[in-house]
Design a protein around this motif. Structure first.
Motif, PDB file in Angstrom:
ATOM      1  N   ILE A 324       0.851  -1.186   0.000  1.00 13.51           N
ATOM      2  CA  ILE A 324       0.000   0.000   0.000  1.00 13.51           C
ATOM      3  C   ILE A 324       0.888   1.238   0.000  1.00 13.51           C
ATOM      4  CG2 ILE A 324      -1.839   1.256   1.181  1.00 13.51           C
ATOM      5  CD1 ILE A 324      -2.797  -1.330   2.388  1.00 13.51           C
ATOM      6  N   LEU A 325       0.750   2.047  -1.058  1.00  5.58           N
ATOM      7  CA  LEU A 325       1.520   3.285  -1.158  1.00  5.58           C
ATOM      8  C   LEU A 325       0.589   4.421  -0.772  1.00  5.58           C
ATOM      9  CD1 LEU A 325       3.061   2.576  -4.684  1.00  5.58           C
ATOM     10  CD2 LEU A 325       3.971   1.929  -2.450  1.00  5.58           C
ATOM     11  N   ILE A 326       1.004   5.194   0.201  1.00  2.34           N
ATOM     12  CA  ILE A 326       0.095   6.243   0.670  1.00  2.34           C
ATOM     13  C   ILE A 326       0.680   7.615   0.376  1.00  2.34           C
ATOM     14  CG2 ILE A 326       0.943   6.348   3.053  1.00  2.34           C
ATOM     15  CD1 ILE A 326      -2.221   6.403   3.758  1.00  2.34           C
ATOM     16  N   GLY A 327      -0.205   8.566   0.057  1.00  2.66           N
ATOM     17  CA  GLY A 327       0.224   9.941  -0.239  1.00  2.66           C
ATOM     18  C   GLY A 327       0.209  10.810   1.004  1.00  2.66           C
ATOM     19  N   ARG A 328       0.177  12.081   0.784  1.00  2.00           N
ATOM     20  CA  ARG A 328       0.337  13.002   1.911  1.00  2.00           C
ATOM     21  C   ARG A 328      -0.853  13.914   2.132  1.00  2.00           C
ATOM     22  NH1 ARG A 328       6.613  14.441   0.612  1.00  2.00           N
ATOM     23  NH2 ARG A 328       7.349  12.361   1.086  1.00  2.00           N
ATOM     24  N   SER A 329      -1.610  14.167   1.062  1.00  2.00           N
ATOM     25  CA  SER A 329      -2.682  15.148   1.223  1.00  2.00           C
ATOM     26  C   SER A 329      -3.692  14.681   2.255  1.00  2.00           C
ATOM     27  CB  SER A 329      -3.358  15.402  -0.112  1.00  2.00           C
ATOM     28  OG  SER A 329      -3.848  14.193  -0.622  1.00  2.00           O
ATOM     29  N   LEU A 330      -3.857  13.354   2.403  1.00  2.16           N
ATOM     30  CA  LEU A 330      -4.886  12.903   3.342  1.00  2.16           C
ATOM     31  C   LEU A 330      -4.515  13.196   4.793  1.00  2.16           C
ATOM     32  CD1 LEU A 330      -3.150  10.247   2.963  1.00  2.16           C
ATOM     33  CD2 LEU A 330      -5.221   9.207   2.096  1.00  2.16           C
ATOM     34  N   GLN A 331      -3.229  13.467   5.062  1.00  2.00           N
ATOM     35  CA  GLN A 331      -2.901  13.879   6.438  1.00  2.00           C
ATOM     36  C   GLN A 331      -2.783  15.410   6.573  1.00  2.00           C
ATOM     37  OE1 GLN A 331       0.931  14.642   7.483  1.00  2.00           O
ATOM     38  NE2 GLN A 331       0.494  15.328   5.399  1.00  2.00           N
TER      39      GLN A 331
END
Ligand SMILES: Nc1nc2c(c(=O)[nH]1)N[C@H]1C(S)=C(S)[C@@H](COP(=O)(O)OP(=O)(O)OC[C@H]3O[C@@H](n4cnc5c(=O)[nH]c(N)nc54)[C@H](O)[C@@H]3O)O[C@H]1N2
Ligand SMILES: Nc1nc2c(c(=O)[nH]1)N[C@H]1C(S)=C(S)[C@@H](COP(=O)(O)OP(=O)(O)OC[C@H]3O[C@@H](n4cnc5c(=O)[nH]c(N)nc54)[C@H](O)[C@@H]3O)O[C@H]1N2
Ligand SMILES: [Mo]
Length: 783
Positions: A324-331
């Protein structure tokens, strides 16, 4: 080592910046165009704007001082900032005024009165990066206020040390090769690397695209996109899309965790061996601690994803090896800490963490992150804190205006109380405050509280226009510096003055040195070397280090002439590097730097802080604005996402020809779903008023099914262009941060919450005034 540059001709010179490495081509001595550098694996078009941008009418050509400030030889009529003319002055005059303002304030009010946040993305280089040299100057002065954390991953950086024992986000990432070799499912969760890999902190070679192409061409790997829209990456991979309501990913993850738990699909062995606190997290999932069962139907109601789809997805990734690669905007959201923590919890239950190429990864969305790196010496950089006695006061990144407003004296932050400083003088370089920071009208309301605003800028940005003293800054292609390519270290690059600096522009290094000279600290700043001298020294140190790696680098002069040195030996040791694989192999020997040495799914430390907005285990907390709030959505029915633009680096390039690719009706586009457009009788190309509880902007309608109903996208970074500069007013051009709220994510990290924003959109009926963002300030030749 191979030297690529065999056909070096004087008609072209190598250049580099955060957008890429390129050839600058000349005809009859004139810089005509950019061509691709053969070492760039996937050149982007962004640097093609350079020849025009260099001479743009938006360049600041001479040192400038605001009229009243000049007349008074210092602080005067702060409220006229942005409204009054600038006067062209000599470099000596501008530097004298800046040196005096900084020194006087430091002596009278101390380090806390000087703000030198100088953000990140303007300029680069190991020597003369504006942020580094400004910090060096202010360190020599004796101290200043700077930020801890950043706008990118502020919440993640503070929560992750409690959970994983390191800031994690910027740790060495898992290699793409390991992912492609092992994963059956690759999930892109709130990340858009097809766009965000265009740029990097140091000049990118864009190897990430090669890796993504390989992933796309690998049979038997299924790609998923969990996003608020169908982004470019989802399209590239032809992913299965799970469209989630903005800011509700935590609920989705918790629902998935609950499903894994009650269906006994989770990895009990991983949980017991590598984590602590599962019991408390489990009690929360089962509703034993708060009476709310976090099951799939609960999650589905919150996040808007069909319950059966969540079940199918959960089953699939629990049965087959998954990354699972997660981005940053969601934090970058209210309670943004929770989404990274919930991600770690979900992955712990899946049990893939530390298995080759599997588990979670935060950082594959940049240039060449996760590509094969090369064996190369590491370049040193100028020391940005040379004064051991300097008083460096830190406030959480993005809390500056709170300090300036002066209403809150003490701020909770990660278990401590921070006394907010009383800031009087701001030195701004390498950043664009009025496009970067949230709630621009609130900045405007507090702006007069600064006594002196000094801005070092190549262009007449809104921050420059709202300053007292403006220094014209030379770009990377107008000065000497040295850098290393990102992230594979394949090249060491020479920055050379390709053209003479526009007008009287000078490098950030020169400017800061001159200010230090006025304090009798010129020598301490320069250490007796100019930029070329530093370049030679840094290069020669790397040349020595290279010998230990069995690599022979050419002499400095040859390197300078060629423009680069290439390193082509693969670092085989890291070929299949996987985050946390050592911890998985031996959890005792490679214990994490958390209190338990394990992954903390419940943190006693955070429990001890007693923050109601950041509980001690991953938890769903309603954001202050979201689509599930029935009352608020009556007035503001659309969730606004401010993603990063394919045509810009934040605000940079908006003032170039490329700006025109990215505008609709000369405004920043708003992506809106056909149903939402219909409801408002909107058509492509219409100018709309977008408004929130904070302010209003104009934007150009672009109807797109990529965006679901009730969601709209306006990319961050459009130049701020208010009807009345210096007053709260409508932004004619579409600067999204006029709409966002300036509130910390929680007491833990106090990070920005730019993605927690509800708006309404309507056809604009007022008088459409011309765009003035790209006009110069009013300038007079003398007072
Ligand atoms: N709503 C919303 N807001 C956001 C975000 C979001 O997703 N949504 N994202 C956030 C993130 S992740 C980030 S990193 C920030 C980015 O925020 P910033 O780093 O402030 O962004 P830039 O617009 O790149 O600003 C760089 C400035 O430096 C100037 N510059 C260029 N070259 C030089 C130089 O050589 N010397 C000097 N002194 N200046 C130079 C440029 O002209 C430009 O004005 O924005 C944040 N803001
Ligand atoms: N071209 C270009 N590249 C850049 C930059 C740039 O300005 N221009 N900026 C660089 C910088 S400094 C940074 S920090 C990174 C930023 O990297 P990110 O923060 O990862 O990038 P964003 O474009 O803000 O968002 C990525 C994706 O998240 C989705 N998203 C938004 N909100 C939510 C949500 O609540 N849930 C889910 N599941 N998805 C959501 C968006 O739709 C988008 O597809 O990019 C870097 N790369
Ligand atoms: Mo960022």
């Amino acid at each position: 080592m191979q030297n690529l540059n065999t056909e070096y001709k004087s008609e072209r010179i190598l250049g580099a910046n955060r957008l890429g490495i390129f050839w600058a081509n000349f005809k009859d001595g004139k810089f005509t165009h950019i061509s691709d550098f053969e070492g760039d694996k996937s050149p982007n078009i962004l640097n093609y704007a350079l020849p025009e941008l260099l001479q743009s009418k938006t360049r600041v050509l001479y040192p400038m001082v605001r009229k009243s400030y000049l007349q008074n030889n210092g602080v005067s009529k702060n409220e006229l900032r942005g409204k009054e003319e600038f006067v062209r002055v000599s470099w000596d005059k501008a530097l004298d005024l800046a040196a005096k303002a900084l020194k006087d304030s430091f002596e009278k009010y101390g380090a806390q009165s000087i703000y030198g946040e100088c953000y990140w993305w303007g300029g680069s280089g190991k020597i003369g990066f504006g942020r580094s040299v400004a910090h060096r100057m202010l360190s020599l002065l004796g101290g200043y206020v700077r930020e801890s954390g950043d706008y990118s991953t502020g919440a993640g950086l503070v929560i992750m040390p409690h959970v994983l024992g390191s800031s994690a986000v910027y740790d060495k990432p898992t290699k793409w090769k390991a992912v492609i070799k092992n994963a059956k499912n690759v999930v892109f969760w709130g990340t858009n690397p097809i766009i965000t890999s265009q740029i990097s902190g140091t000049p990118p070679t864009h190897d990430g695209y090669e890796c993504m192409k390989e992933l796309k061409n690998t049979k038997n790997i299924k790609c998923y996109s969990v996003d608020v829209m169908t982004n470019e990456t989802a399209k590239f991979f032809n992913s299965e899309n799970i469209i989630v309501r903005p800011n509700t990913d935590v609920a989705l993850m918790l629902g998935m965790c609950h499903y894994l738990l009650v269906n006994n699909l989770y990895d009990d062995k991983f949980i017991t061996t590598y984590t602590v606190g599962f019991d408390k997290f489990k009690a929360y999932l089962l509703g034993q601690s708060d009476g709310v069962v976090k099951d799939i139907s609960w999650a589905s109601k919150i996040c808007g994803v069909d319950a059966q789809d969540i079940i199918d997805f959960t089953k699939k990734i629990s049965r087959e090896k998954t990354t699972i690669l997660i981005g940053r905007s969601l934090q970058r959201a209210d309670h943004g800490e929770q989404v990274f923590w919930a991600l770690v919890a979900l992955n712990s239950m899946l049990g893939y963490i530390g298995m080759e190429g599997l588990g979670f990864e935060f950082s594959l969305g940049y240039s060449a992150s996760g590509a094969q790196d090369k064996i190369a010496p590491k370049l040193k950089s100028i020391n940005s804190n040379p004064n051991k006695n300097a008083k460096l006061i830190t406030i959480p990144s993005s809390r500056f205006i709170e300090a300036l407003a002066g209403e809150i004296k003490e701020l909770d932050y990660n278990g401590i109380k921070i006394n907010l400083p009383n800031i009087k003088v701001g030195y701004f370089a390498s950043g664009s405050l009025f496009t970067r920071h949230q709630d621009v009208n609130n900045i405007i309301r507090n702006w007069h509280k600064l006594d002196t605003v000094i801005t070092a800028e190549p262009y007449w940005t809104s921050t420059a226009k709202l300053s007292d003293i403006v220094f014209p800054v030379a770009l990377e292609i107008e000065r000497n510096d040295i850098n290393q390519s990102s992230n594979t270290n394949e090249y060491i690059l020479a920055y050379k003055p390709i053209t003479t600096p526009a007008g009287e522009s000078k490098s950030d290094f020169w400017i800061c040195e001159q200010i230090c000279k006025r304090w009798g600290l010129g020598e301490a700043f320069s250490e007796g070397k100019d930029e070329l001298g530093w370049m030679r020294e840094i290069y020669n140190e790397a040349k020595e280090d290279a010998k230990k790696l069995d690599i022979e680098m050419p002499e400095f002069d040859e390197f300078y002439q060629e423009g680069f040195v290439k390193f082509d030996k693969d670092n085989k040791d890291s070929e299949l590097y996987t985050r946390l694989s050592d911890f998985r192999a031996d959890p005792k020997k490679f214990a994490l730097n958390t209190p338990s040495g394990k992954i903390e799914l419940y943190s006693e430390v955070i429990a001890g802080f007693g923050y109601e907005d950041c509980p001690a285990h991953p938890a769903w907390l309603e954001p202050f604005e979201w689509l599930g709030d029935e009352e608020l959505t009556e007035k503001y029915p659309l969730h606004l996402v401010s993603a990063h633009s394919r045509y810009r680096l934040h605000s940079q390039l908006n003032n170039s020809v490329i700006g025109e690719f990215a505008s609709v009706a000369c405004r920043e586009p708003i992506l809106i779903n056909p149903q939402d457009a219909n409801l408002r009788a909107l058509q492509n190309g219409d100018i709309v008023r977008v408004f929130s509880a904070r302010g209003e902007i104009l934007a150009g309608v672009f109807i797109s099914e990529a965006v679901p109903k009730n969601v709209c996208v306006i990319c961050e970074g459009a130049w701020y262009d208010p009807e009345i500069l210096g007053e709260e007013s409508l932004c004619k051009h579409g600067c999204v941060n006029v709409l966002t709220r300036d509130k910390g994510s929680s007491k833990l990290s106090q990070s920005n919450t730019s993605h927690t924003t509800l708006v309404q959109v309507e056809k604009f009926k007022g008088e459409i005034k011309p765009i003035t963002a790209f006009s110069k300030s009013n300038i007079v030749e003398s007072i």
